[in-house]
Design a protein around this motif. Structure first.
Motif, PDB file in Angstrom:
ATOM      1  N   GLN A 177       3.319   9.255   1.565  1.00  0.00           N
ATOM      2  CA  GLN A 177       2.085   8.706   1.018  1.00  0.00           C
ATOM      3  C   GLN A 177       1.628   7.547   1.888  1.00  0.00           C
ATOM      4  O   GLN A 177       2.401   6.977   2.651  1.00  0.00           O
ATOM      5  N   TYR A 205      -4.875   5.535  -7.523  1.00  0.00           N
ATOM      6  CA  TYR A 205      -4.259   6.674  -6.847  1.00  0.00           C
ATOM      7  C   TYR A 205      -5.358   7.641  -6.431  1.00  0.00           C
ATOM      8  O   TYR A 205      -6.292   7.899  -7.197  1.00  0.00           O
ATOM      9  N   VAL A 250      -1.999   5.350  -2.317  1.00  0.00           N
ATOM     10  CA  VAL A 250      -1.887   4.414  -3.412  1.00  0.00           C
ATOM     11  C   VAL A 250      -2.476   3.091  -2.955  1.00  0.00           C
ATOM     12  O   VAL A 250      -2.256   2.637  -1.838  1.00  0.00           O
TER      13      VAL A 250
END
Length: 409
Positions: free
Chosen positions: A102, A54, A67
């Motif tokens: 993300q 991460y 990620v």
């Protein structure tokens, strides 16, 4: 009527899960958010045991969470570290648990150092050129410090960890804690002030902080902290972050420790080890004393045996025998020497007799002397009227010189 309206609205409203699901679907179908390339600086890297990585990608005005799943992370040929500028390839997604966008990264390619590392290298090179990191400037740690300074945060676990190690290893030392900030914009000034408060009061100081991100540890790369370490009056042990974290403070310190607990061990002797060494020395001394006493006991026993009356009588008799033998040898040697001396004197006397004036007189000759006893060997030695003595074999004749005659005259 109002109650029925709210109920109708509730029936038509989306749940949070439905909303986030819709967002994920929209993002997943959007061509601009699939297989995108994003350039930025890596920060806040986290590598849990699961193998997933991460981190965030950031620039001057924005950042996005990223990620990197285990298979993709294992395929990387370099280590993800804070401050590295990279290009990441992946798909934009929405993380349902947080409702946060993300980037699911498939590949990462480094393109050079980021701003943080550029700043780090500039400060490091400048201070190195001034000689602040020179090996000859490093001071050795005291073997038995009486006072130990600890510069760290009052709130962190580091304080308790270091105090626990110091108390276990070397409780004889007094520990002076000088609290400070260990992250943030005000931390460099706080750290320098904490060191200055301990100056002249301790034999060694430990500068410690637990692990953290590059941004968390950045205050220890500040030039003001490095100069405070260099001007400190005693050796400084730097223990910032984990073993892989390297800061400017580590270069400036006299000794770098991989962790705060390791710093406490480096700064102190182990009292248990000291006790063991003292006990070993005590045992060696005890053994040596026993050996010495035993040696003296044997010596006294030997001396006691030698001074018993029977032993003394035997030694006296033996000494008398040796003395009698020596006396006899001396007497024999004396007789031999006297005989040899007598023979030698007889020979010398014979030779002297042959050249003696008395022997000459005994053969019918006379010896003439003046009044002063000087021999008259020539007629020129006397004058008419001088009194002379004529020595013959049985006496002497007193005479007066009337005339001098030379042979052949």
């Amino acid at each position: 009527m109002q109650t029925f309206g709210v109920a109708a609205l509730a029936r038509d409203a989306l749940t949070v899960t439905e909303l986030v699901g819709a967002l994920r679907s929209a993002v997943a179908r959007h061509p601009a958010l699939t297989d995108v390339l994003v350039r930025g600086e890596i920060g806040s890297v986290s590598r849990p045991p699961s193998g997933v990585a991460y981190f965030v990608l950031k620039d001057a005005e924005a950042q996005i969470a990223c990620v990197l799943f285990r298979s993709a992370a294992a395929a990387l040929r370099f280590e993800l570290r804070d401050g590295i500028e990279v290009v990441a390839r992946g798909d934009v997604d929405v993380f349902p648990a947080r409702g946060q966008a993300q980037l699911v990264v498939r590949d990462v390619s480094p393109i050079g150092h980021g701003a943080f590392w550029l700043s780090f290298e500039q400060v490091r090179d400048r201070l190195a050129a001034e000689g602040l990191f020179a090996p000859e400037r490093k001071r050795p740690l005291p073997a038995f410090p009486r006072r130990i300074g600890l510069v760290t945060s009052e709130a962190g676990a580091v304080l308790h960890d270091v105090l626990a190690v110091l108390g276990r290893r070397y409780p004889l030392a007094e520990v002076l804690v000088s609290p400070c900030l260990v992250q943030g914009e005000d931390a460099p000034v706080s750290i320098a002030a904490a060191l200055d408060r301990l100056a002249g009061r301790v034999d060694v100081a430990i500068l410690a902080r637990g692990g953290g991100s590059l941004e968390d540890l950045w205050c220890f790369n500040d030039e003001r902290v490095a100069r405070a370490i260099v001007r400190f009056s005693a050796p400084v042990v730097s223990a910032v972050g984990h073993e892989t974290d390297v800061t400017i403070a580590d270069f400036a310190a006299d000794v770098r420790a991989p962790t705060p607990s390791a710093a406490a061990e480096l700064a102190t002797p182990d009292v248990a080890d000291l006790k063991s060494r003292i006990e070993a020395a005590r045992a060696a001394l005890r053994s040596r004393v026993r050996e010495t006493i035993e040696a003296w006991r044997e010596a006294v026993a030997t001396l006691g045996a030698r001074i018993r009356p029977e032993a003394i009588r035997e030694r006296v008799q033996d000494a008398r025998g040796r003395l009698a033998a020596a006396g006899e040898s001396l007497r024999k040697e004396a007789r031999r020497l006297l005989s040899a001396g007598r023979d030698g004197l007889s020979g010398v006397a014979g030779r002297l007799e042959a050249v003696s004036p008395l022997a000459t007189i005994a053969r019918g000759f006379a010896v003439v002397t003046r009044e002063d006893g000087a021999l008259v060997a020539s007629v020129s030695a006397v004058s008419p009227g001088d009194e002379i003595t004529v020595h013959v074999s049985d006496g002497a004749l007193e005479a007066v010189v009337e005339e001098r005659r030379r042979n052949g005259a």
